[in-house]
Design an enzyme around this catalytic site. Sequence first.
Site, PDB file in Angstrom:
ATOM      1  N   SER A   1      53.862  27.765   2.829  1.00 52.74           N
ATOM      2  CA  SER A   1      53.043  26.625   3.203  1.00 52.74           C
ATOM      3  C   SER A   1      52.824  25.710   1.995  1.00 52.74           C
ATOM      4  O   SER A   1      53.774  25.214   1.407  1.00 52.74           O
ATOM      5  CB  SER A   1      51.721  27.121   3.803  1.00 52.74           C
ATOM      6  OG  SER A   1      50.957  26.080   4.349  1.00 52.74           O
TER       7      SER A   1
ATOM      8  N   HIS B  66      56.117  25.185   6.961  1.00 56.84           N
ATOM      9  CA  HIS B  66      55.677  24.898   8.325  1.00 56.84           C
ATOM     10  C   HIS B  66      54.819  23.639   8.315  1.00 56.84           C
ATOM     11  O   HIS B  66      54.529  23.080   7.261  1.00 56.84           O
ATOM     12  CB  HIS B  66      54.933  26.090   8.945  1.00 56.84           C
ATOM     13  CG  HIS B  66      53.642  26.450   8.266  1.00 56.84           C
ATOM     14  ND1 HIS B  66      52.890  27.544   8.616  1.00 56.84           N
ATOM     15  CD2 HIS B  66      52.949  25.876   7.237  1.00 56.84           C
ATOM     16  CE1 HIS B  66      51.813  27.624   7.864  1.00 56.84           C
ATOM     17  NE2 HIS B  66      51.830  26.625   7.028  1.00 56.84           N
TER      18      HIS B  66
END
EC number: 3.4.21.92
Length: 214
Positions: free
Chosen positions: A113, A138
């Site tokens: 992330s 993501h």
Amino acid sequence: MSDERREGLAPEIEATGLVPMVVEQSARGERAYDIYSRLLKERVIFLVGPVEDHMANLIVAQLLFLESENPDKDIHIYINSPGGAVTAGLAIYDTMQFIKPDVSTVCIGQAASMGALLLTGGTKGKRYALPNSRMMIHQPLGGFQGQATDVDIHAREILDMRDRLNRIMAHHTGQDMETIARDTDRDNFMSPDTACEYGLVDAVLADRKALDQA
């Protein structure tokens, strides 16, 4: 007594789980540092754990301090993070881009992330991953409860932030926005070799000799 320094781990840290202390001895006497402060002298920063405001402030302060110490010498950030708050991560990212020294990034363990964005945000050609590390990208996560109008405002903010993060990722990886949007639609895990092909990192390092050749 020789001026040459002698270093060793303080014995009281054995099997305690505390941060190790490094004792330096010289003709001027002894001085003890925690291991992270000692490595900071070598321009090494550890970015470990969830990215949040307090951690971001510490990382930003270390980056600014090392720039003031020597604006022409590289800074090395070792990353092992599951990600975290977008605003905290962007504070670190913006500082990495703002300061004069090149910032080398190394993934140890995981960079997921926001951790992955900070990894790829290092200086081009100086972004690395160790052989058994993992990377994951993501889209940003978020949730909000409240009046319908406020929910709509926050939803639009999340979408705007997603586009901003995708632009940053595209800039550093060389991928186009459409590819980044598709690949971050769901959790997308990458091995070091895949991350290197994708452009998240520039090389996979098995040892320091590989770093010299990179």
